[in-house]
Design a protein around this motif. Structure first.
Motif, mmCIF file in Angstrom:
data_model
loop_
_atom_site.group_PDB
_atom_site.id
_atom_site.type_symbol
_atom_site.label_atom_id
_atom_site.label_comp_id
_atom_site.label_asym_id
_atom_site.label_seq_id
_atom_site.Cartn_x
_atom_site.Cartn_y
_atom_site.Cartn_z
ATOM 1 N N GLU A 77 -32.262 -12.571 -39.072
ATOM 2 C CA GLU A 77 -30.872 -12.173 -39.343
ATOM 3 C C GLU A 77 -30.722 -10.717 -39.766
ATOM 4 O O GLU A 77 -30.532 -10.415 -40.944
ATOM 5 C CB GLU A 77 -30.229 -13.097 -40.375
ATOM 6 C CG GLU A 77 -31.018 -13.367 -41.632
ATOM 7 C CD GLU A 77 -30.258 -14.300 -42.570
ATOM 8 O OE1 GLU A 77 -29.054 -14.093 -42.779
ATOM 9 O OE2 GLU A 77 -30.880 -15.244 -43.063
ATOM 10 N N PRO A 78 -30.770 -9.804 -38.796
ATOM 11 C CA PRO A 78 -30.458 -8.404 -39.129
ATOM 12 C C PRO A 78 -29.002 -8.252 -39.546
ATOM 13 O O PRO A 78 -28.104 -8.838 -38.944
ATOM 14 C CB PRO A 78 -30.744 -7.659 -37.824
ATOM 15 C CG PRO A 78 -30.681 -8.695 -36.760
ATOM 16 C CD PRO A 78 -31.133 -9.968 -37.384
ATOM 17 N N TRP A 79 -28.778 -7.473 -40.591
ATOM 18 C CA TRP A 79 -27.423 -7.167 -41.050
ATOM 19 C C TRP A 79 -27.414 -5.747 -41.578
ATOM 20 O O TRP A 79 -28.431 -5.244 -42.067
ATOM 21 C CB TRP A 79 -26.957 -8.161 -42.119
ATOM 22 C CG TRP A 79 -27.817 -8.204 -43.353
ATOM 23 C CD1 TRP A 79 -28.955 -8.931 -43.539
ATOM 24 C CD2 TRP A 79 -27.618 -7.460 -44.556
ATOM 25 N NE1 TRP A 79 -29.476 -8.696 -44.785
ATOM 26 C CE2 TRP A 79 -28.671 -7.792 -45.436
ATOM 27 C CE3 TRP A 79 -26.655 -6.548 -44.979
ATOM 28 C CZ2 TRP A 79 -28.804 -7.240 -46.705
ATOM 29 C CZ3 TRP A 79 -26.771 -5.994 -46.249
ATOM 30 C CH2 TRP A 79 -27.833 -6.353 -47.099
ATOM 31 N N THR B 145 -26.607 -4.836 -34.553
ATOM 32 C CA THR B 145 -27.265 -6.026 -35.110
ATOM 33 C C THR B 145 -27.692 -6.979 -34.001
ATOM 34 O O THR B 145 -28.750 -7.619 -34.098
ATOM 35 C CB THR B 145 -26.358 -6.774 -36.102
ATOM 36 O OG1 THR B 145 -25.145 -7.178 -35.469
ATOM 37 C CG2 THR B 145 -26.050 -5.910 -37.317
ATOM 38 N N GLU B 146 -26.913 -7.067 -32.941
ATOM 39 C CA GLU B 146 -27.291 -7.944 -31.829
ATOM 40 C C GLU B 146 -28.545 -7.427 -31.121
ATOM 41 O O GLU B 146 -29.425 -8.203 -30.737
ATOM 42 C CB GLU B 146 -26.127 -8.081 -30.853
ATOM 43 C CG GLU B 146 -24.963 -8.888 -31.433
ATOM 44 C CD GLU B 146 -23.751 -8.930 -30.517
ATOM 45 O OE1 GLU B 146 -23.702 -8.118 -29.548
ATOM 46 O OE2 GLU B 146 -22.850 -9.757 -30.762
ATOM 47 N N ARG B 147 -28.629 -6.099 -30.942
ATOM 48 C CA ARG B 147 -29.836 -5.525 -30.322
ATOM 49 C C ARG B 147 -31.052 -5.695 -31.231
ATOM 50 O O ARG B 147 -32.161 -5.972 -30.749
ATOM 51 C CB ARG B 147 -29.614 -4.043 -30.010
ATOM 52 C CG ARG B 147 -28.699 -3.800 -28.831
ATOM 53 C CD ARG B 147 -28.689 -2.343 -28.398
ATOM 54 N NE ARG B 147 -28.082 -1.461 -29.370
ATOM 55 C CZ ARG B 147 -28.727 -0.588 -30.121
ATOM 56 N NH1 ARG B 147 -30.048 -0.481 -30.034
ATOM 57 N NH2 ARG B 147 -28.081 0.183 -30.978
ATOM 58 N N VAL C 91 -38.593 -12.872 -43.861
ATOM 59 C CA VAL C 91 -38.656 -11.912 -42.750
ATOM 60 C C VAL C 91 -37.744 -10.737 -43.094
ATOM 61 O O VAL C 91 -36.526 -10.796 -42.891
ATOM 62 C CB VAL C 91 -38.241 -12.539 -41.409
ATOM 63 C CG1 VAL C 91 -38.512 -11.553 -40.266
ATOM 64 C CG2 VAL C 91 -38.971 -13.854 -41.158
ATOM 65 N N SER C 92 -38.323 -9.680 -43.634
ATOM 66 C CA SER C 92 -37.537 -8.498 -43.980
ATOM 67 C C SER C 92 -36.975 -7.846 -42.721
ATOM 68 O O SER C 92 -37.531 -7.989 -41.627
ATOM 69 C CB SER C 92 -38.407 -7.484 -44.728
ATOM 70 O OG SER C 92 -38.881 -8.016 -45.940
ATOM 71 N N ASN C 93 -35.908 -7.092 -42.880
ATOM 72 C CA ASN C 93 -35.305 -6.396 -41.748
ATOM 73 C C ASN C 93 -35.909 -5.021 -41.511
ATOM 74 O O ASN C 93 -35.345 -4.193 -40.791
ATOM 75 C CB ASN C 93 -33.796 -6.322 -41.927
ATOM 76 C CG ASN C 93 -33.134 -7.651 -41.619
ATOM 77 O OD1 ASN C 93 -33.599 -8.399 -40.770
ATOM 78 N ND2 ASN C 93 -32.061 -7.959 -42.326
ATOM 79 N N ASP C 94 -37.074 -4.793 -42.069
ATOM 80 C CA ASP C 94 -37.910 -3.639 -41.744
ATOM 81 C C ASP C 94 -39.306 -3.958 -42.263
ATOM 82 O O ASP C 94 -39.459 -4.745 -43.200
ATOM 83 C CB ASP C 94 -37.378 -2.352 -42.382
ATOM 84 C CG ASP C 94 -37.963 -1.093 -41.742
ATOM 85 O OD1 ASP C 94 -38.577 -1.207 -40.657
ATOM 86 O OD2 ASP C 94 -37.784 -0.007 -42.320
ATOM 87 N N LEU D 196 -32.448 -0.793 -36.107
ATOM 88 C CA LEU D 196 -31.452 -0.448 -37.119
ATOM 89 C C LEU D 196 -31.577 1.009 -37.559
ATOM 90 O O LEU D 196 -30.573 1.730 -37.651
ATOM 91 C CB LEU D 196 -31.601 -1.374 -38.334
ATOM 92 C CG LEU D 196 -31.442 -2.875 -38.091
ATOM 93 C CD1 LEU D 196 -31.584 -3.639 -39.402
ATOM 94 C CD2 LEU D 196 -30.114 -3.205 -37.423
ATOM 95 N N SER D 197 -32.808 1.458 -37.828
ATOM 96 C CA SER D 197 -32.994 2.827 -38.316
ATOM 97 C C SER D 197 -32.750 3.849 -37.213
ATOM 98 O O SER D 197 -32.189 4.925 -37.473
ATOM 99 C CB SER D 197 -34.397 2.995 -38.912
ATOM 100 O OG SER D 197 -35.394 2.707 -37.953
ATOM 101 N N ASP D 198 -33.151 3.540 -35.974
ATOM 102 C CA ASP D 198 -32.894 4.472 -34.869
ATOM 103 C C ASP D 198 -31.401 4.667 -34.637
ATOM 104 O O ASP D 198 -30.973 5.719 -34.145
ATOM 105 C CB ASP D 198 -33.557 3.974 -33.581
ATOM 106 C CG ASP D 198 -35.064 4.192 -33.560
ATOM 107 O OD1 ASP D 198 -35.581 4.833 -34.502
ATOM 108 O OD2 ASP D 198 -35.721 3.722 -32.605
ATOM 109 N N ALA D 199 -30.619 3.647 -34.976
ATOM 110 C CA ALA D 199 -29.163 3.757 -34.848
ATOM 111 C C ALA D 199 -28.541 4.486 -36.031
ATOM 112 O O ALA D 199 -27.325 4.722 -36.052
ATOM 113 C CB ALA D 199 -28.538 2.378 -34.704
ATOM 114 N N GLY D 200 -29.344 4.819 -37.033
ATOM 115 C CA GLY D 200 -28.878 5.603 -38.164
ATOM 116 C C GLY D 200 -28.348 4.819 -39.340
ATOM 117 O O GLY D 200 -27.724 5.393 -40.242
#
Length: 259
Positions: A208-210, A133-135, A187-190, A161-165
């Motif tokens: 805010e990615p979560w 989430t920090e990245r 602001v969607s997270n994708d 987020l998706s590259d991390a699975g």
């Protein structure tokens, strides 16, 4: 409503952001094995009051919650990720704690969240959730600047987020912020690059990615507020308020010592 702040308002936002960052830093330092979540809430109320600021949460009553939130900071532990309502619970070694805080000072709000592990244990899954989430947050900030589109930020966050699975839930994400805590644009997270609102200097965004380790489905506690992973897996959440400037994006919610 999309609010564009004046230079004077952005300067006030810097002070609000520093206060939010400093309170979160203090709470992290106080979050030890045995600390009660209700004490974290009490300490938050005291720090907000001592700064002459006001809570954005205590009277917050959106349509998705059950009445006013009634507390000063969100405290989400392990499988809880959003809107964690403080309760009589003591932290244990290895707990993954997320603190989410929004305050208003001199009429301008700022919003930030941090996730960290309590005590000496460092479960690998929790470390990876937090670092991801920090990245993702750093990628979203790097994509922000005058002329960028909201979709550029969403795409940058979602790619990490998706590259991390990790599955990505699209119900809750970042938002505009200014004289009130929650504003447009969402602001969607994708998302797709090149789409959406074009950023302008004076715009404030809370990014805010979560994520949840193995699901994108949320369930709500009986308190009507706390959102948890459906499977009981661990979660993490990172957030900063940024100001769009002539040159890029300025992070407002760093603690004073990190500036």
């Amino acid at each position: 409503m999309i609010e564009i702040l004046t230079a004077a308002q952005v300067d006030r936002a810097r002070r609000t952001g520093a206060l939010v960052g400093d309170i979160l830093h203090s709470l992290k330092e106080r979050s030890q094995v045995g600390t009660n979540l209700l004490d974290l809430d009490r300490w938050t109320a005291e720090m907000i009051r001592d700064a002459g600021a006001e809570s954005c949460y205590v009277d917050y009553a959106p349509s998705f919650g059950r009445g006013p939130f009634g507390h000063y900071v969100c405290t989400a532990v392990n499988d809880a990720v959003l809107h964690g309502r403080p309760r009589d619970q003591r932290l244990e070694d290895g707990d993954l704690l997320t603190l989410d805080l929004a305050v208003r000072l001199d009429g301008i709000a700022a919003d930030s969240a941090i996730s960290f592990i309590v005590g000496e244990s460092r479960p690998a899954e929790s470390v990876d959730l937090i670092e991801t989430t920090e990245r993702a947050l750093a990628a979203g900030i790097a994509a922000a600047g005058p002329g960028a589109r909201i979709g550029d930020l969403s795409h940058a966050i979602g790619t990490v987020l998706s590259d991390a699975g990790y599955p990505i839930n699209m119900q809750f994400g970042g938002h505009g912020i200014g004289t009130t805590m929650h504003q447009d644009p969402h602001v969607s997270n994708d998302g797709r690059p090149g789409r959406g609102y074009q950023l302008r200097p004076g715009l404030l965004l809370a990014l805010e990615p979560w994520i949840m380790a193995d699901t994108d489905v949320l369930v709500t506690d009986d308190d009507g507020w706390t959102l948890r992973s459906e499977t009981g897996c661990r979660t993490a959440h990172s957030e900063h308020t940024v100001a769009i400037t002539e040159d890029g994006a300025e992070v407002l919610t760093l603690p004073s010592g990190a500036r």
